[in-house]
Scaffold this motif. Structure first.
Motif, PDB file in Angstrom:
ATOM      1  N   HIS A  25     -16.276  -1.350  -1.040  1.00 66.79           N
ATOM      2  CA  HIS A  25     -15.250  -2.177   0.020  1.00 66.79           C
ATOM      3  C   HIS A  25     -15.758  -3.588   0.224  1.00 66.79           C
ATOM      4  CE1 HIS A  25     -12.327   1.282   0.144  1.00 66.79           C
ATOM      5  NE2 HIS A  25     -13.552   1.974   0.960  1.00 66.79           N
ATOM      6  N   LEU A 251     -11.143  -0.940  11.477  1.00 66.99           N
ATOM      7  CA  LEU A 251     -10.815  -0.536   9.952  1.00 66.99           C
ATOM      8  C   LEU A 251     -11.032  -1.794   9.170  1.00 66.99           C
ATOM      9  CD1 LEU A 251      -9.776   1.328   7.828  1.00 66.99           C
ATOM     10  CD2 LEU A 251      -7.431   0.840   9.047  1.00 66.99           C
TER      11      LEU A 251
ATOM     12  N   ALA B  14      -8.282   3.521   2.503  1.00 66.07           N
ATOM     13  CA  ALA B  14      -9.257   2.981   2.811  1.00 66.07           C
ATOM     14  C   ALA B  14      -9.603   1.518   2.234  1.00 66.07           C
ATOM     15  CB  ALA B  14     -10.735   3.627   2.535  1.00 66.07           C
ATOM     16  N   TRP B  15      -9.488   1.174   0.946  1.00 69.18           N
ATOM     17  CA  TRP B  15      -9.380   0.135   0.294  1.00 69.18           C
ATOM     18  C   TRP B  15      -8.212  -0.784   0.903  1.00 69.18           C
ATOM     19  CZ3 TRP B  15      -6.044  -2.522  -2.957  1.00 69.18           C
ATOM     20  CH2 TRP B  15      -6.336  -3.525  -3.601  1.00 69.18           C
ATOM     21  N   GLY B  17      -7.025  -0.693   3.824  1.00 66.90           N
ATOM     22  CA  GLY B  17      -7.322  -0.821   5.437  1.00 66.90           C
ATOM     23  C   GLY B  17      -8.376  -2.091   5.503  1.00 66.90           C
ATOM     24  N   HIS B  18      -9.364  -1.795   4.586  1.00 71.30           N
ATOM     25  CA  HIS B  18     -10.721  -2.731   4.755  1.00 71.30           C
ATOM     26  C   HIS B  18     -10.499  -4.062   4.078  1.00 71.30           C
ATOM     27  CE1 HIS B  18     -13.377   0.333   6.230  1.00 71.30           C
ATOM     28  NE2 HIS B  18     -13.317   1.511   5.391  1.00 71.30           N
ATOM     29  N   SER B  19      -9.646  -4.106   3.175  1.00 70.11           N
ATOM     30  CA  SER B  19      -9.084  -5.487   2.513  1.00 70.11           C
ATOM     31  C   SER B  19      -7.882  -5.958   3.039  1.00 70.11           C
ATOM     32  CB  SER B  19      -9.089  -5.120   0.880  1.00 70.11           C
ATOM     33  OG  SER B  19     -10.485  -4.703   0.395  1.00 70.11           O
ATOM     34  N   LEU B  20      -7.422  -5.390   4.157  1.00 69.62           N
ATOM     35  CA  LEU B  20      -5.983  -5.780   4.632  1.00 69.62           C
ATOM     36  C   LEU B  20      -5.939  -7.374   4.616  1.00 69.62           C
ATOM     37  CD1 LEU B  20      -3.223  -4.955   5.473  1.00 69.62           C
ATOM     38  CD2 LEU B  20      -4.000  -5.053   8.010  1.00 69.62           C
ATOM     39  N   PHE B  21      -6.888  -8.132   5.454  1.00 72.50           N
ATOM     40  CA  PHE B  21      -6.828  -9.398   5.854  1.00 72.50           C
ATOM     41  C   PHE B  21      -6.889 -10.361   4.371  1.00 72.50           C
ATOM     42  CE2 PHE B  21      -8.785  -8.513  10.102  1.00 72.50           C
ATOM     43  CZ  PHE B  21      -7.525  -8.485  10.615  1.00 72.50           C
ATOM     44  N   PRO B  22      -7.675 -10.185   3.417  1.00 70.44           N
ATOM     45  CA  PRO B  22      -7.801 -10.843   2.147  1.00 70.44           C
ATOM     46  C   PRO B  22      -6.473 -10.507   1.306  1.00 70.44           C
ATOM     47  CG  PRO B  22      -9.362  -9.390   2.043  1.00 70.44           C
ATOM     48  CD  PRO B  22      -9.219  -9.301   3.472  1.00 70.44           C
ATOM     49  N   LEU B  23      -5.969  -9.186   1.312  1.00 65.32           N
ATOM     50  CA  LEU B  23      -4.815  -8.994   0.661  1.00 65.32           C
ATOM     51  C   LEU B  23      -3.583  -9.670   1.155  1.00 65.32           C
ATOM     52  CD1 LEU B  23      -5.256  -5.383   0.014  1.00 65.32           C
ATOM     53  CD2 LEU B  23      -5.277  -7.044  -1.631  1.00 65.32           C
TER      54      LEU B  23
END
Lengths: 352, 55
Positions: A25, A251, B14-15, B17-23
């Motif tokens: 991640h 999260l 999980a991906w 969630g963890h990458s929400l801001f850049p996505l």
């Protein structure tokens, strides 16, 4: 046959590339951040498609896209690369070093410089007024300076002279100068690319986001991670940091909210911090650790209220998550009253 | 739901969630082509205000 079956019993999955399966991640985050920069640059350079054909449209794009780029770059370096500095995410040290170079340049940092600031300076000298130069300066009563002062002044104006001095004095090891020179040159080569393509684009979609990343995002994050209401020397053991419990925040921010835990046990993997917090919970309650139910964004929102920063700061340092109420003898007002009674003199370092 | 599809869904969650801001940033920046820079600016402000309240 039974022996074979026993020998092939399922083991935890291990990655051949990453040190921990969850570290994928961290790498993925950085790739998406670079994709965001690439997309923004492409739109700037192709106004016929993007519609960015006047100075007003370009200004609006710089403010909107530039802010978003700065936001994710601040998290990418201050949280994500940060995890890598404590526990390298790749099994191969060489891969880790080179990925590090393309990890931090979009946030305005040579990789080693950020490692030095965070690990050699901040973690090793946490809250020491002279040696930990990464944090806000203190007022006479021991509290941090105003958050706006810190956000506007710390990066790059305070950081650069400290880094130059540290590297000249070889703080961190005899090899520091050579490493700093090497990382600095690699950074300059990568960082200068957008300036050669289009200087105006670099100003709006490269330098401006890096100021947002360092000043606004990392600056306010550093501030609320360690802001406290009273003098450290008199505080209980864990008053060096604050812990933030918001699930949404943790999260999306790689569990950086578990900050007391992180500073006390920096080798605990970021993905294990929520479970680790549960183990320490009782001790934290007993010792009066500052635990709040929200995340950094909301904490910074409180501390940056226009013309009410002092009220917001007091509100933040006074907040405590339900279930983590401090023992009465550790409540600042109680301690101040007791000090007053004991000495019959104002305890200014507690009441400021 | 099979074990592997459950694992895949958890990994995807999980991906995201963890990458929400850049996505979200990628969607808003790329979306400029569709809605123009002023809407991108407005959406960035709204998104920031949402996050400062819930995070």
């Amino acid at each position: 046959m039974a022996a074979v079956a026993e020998g092939t019993r399922a083991r935890p999955r291990r990655s051949r590339i990453f040190s921990h399966p969850a570290d994928v991640h961290c790498a993925s985050y950085n790739v998406i951040v670079l994709l965001c920069y690439g997309t923004a640059f492409w739109l700037w350079l192709h106004p016929e498609t993007s519609g960015l054909d006047g100075w007003q449209a370009r200004l609006a794009f710089v403010l909107g896209a530039g802010f978003l780029l700065g936001w994710i770059s601040g998290v990418n370096v201050g949280v994500n690369f940060h995890n890598h500095t404590h526990r390298p995410i790749f099994r191969s040290p060489a891969l880790g070093r080179w990925f590090g170079h393309v990890w931090t340049f979009s946030g305005g940092w040579p990789a080693y410089y950020w490692y030095h600031s965070h690990v050699v300076v901040h973690h090793a000298n946490l809250l020491h007024e002279q040696r930990d130069w990464t944090l806000p300066r203190r007022r006479a009563d021991g509290r941090f300076e105003n958050i706006y002062t810190y956000v506007l002044l710390h990066w790059p104006w305070r950081y650069v002279p400290h880094l130059v001095r540290d590297f000249s004095l070889r703080r961190g090891g005899p090899w520091v100068r050579r490493r700093a020179l090497k990382d600095g040159l690699i950074f300059l080569a990568l960082w200068s690319i957008p300036w050669f393509i289009d200087p105006w684009m670099a100003l709006g979609l490269w330098l401006f986001p890096q100021w947002i990343a360092n000043g606004v995002i990392m600056g306010s994050g550093m501030y609320v991670q360690h802001a406290m209401s009273e003098g450290l020397a008199d505080g209980p053991g864990h008053y060096h940091s604050n812990t933030f419990l918001s699930r949404f925040f943790n999260l999306t921010m790689f569990n950086i909210g578990y900050h007391v835990e992180h500073h006390e046990y920096p080798q605990v993997h970021w993905s294990a911090l929520p479970r680790f917090h549960k183990k320490l919970r009782e001790r934290f309650v007993r010792e009066g650790v500052h635990v709040v139910p929200y995340g950094y964004y909301h904490a910074a929102h409180k501390c940056t209220r226009p013309f009410q920063t002092e009220d917001g700061f007091s509100e933040f340092v006074g907040d405590q998550a339900r279930g983590y109420e401090r023992p009465l003898e550790l409540v600042p007002a109680r301690r101040a009253a007791r000090a007053l009674t004991d000495s019959e003199a104002p305890a200014t370092h507690l009441t400021g | 739901m099979s074990l592997s599809s459950g694992r895949t869904l958890r990994a995807l969650g999980a991906w995201l969630g963890h990458s929400l801001f850049p996505l979200v940033a990628l969607a808003l920046i790329a979306g400029t082509v569709l809605w123009g820079p002023w809407v991108t600016l407005a959406l960035a402000i709204v998104w920031w205000n949402v996050v400062t309240r819930i995070g």
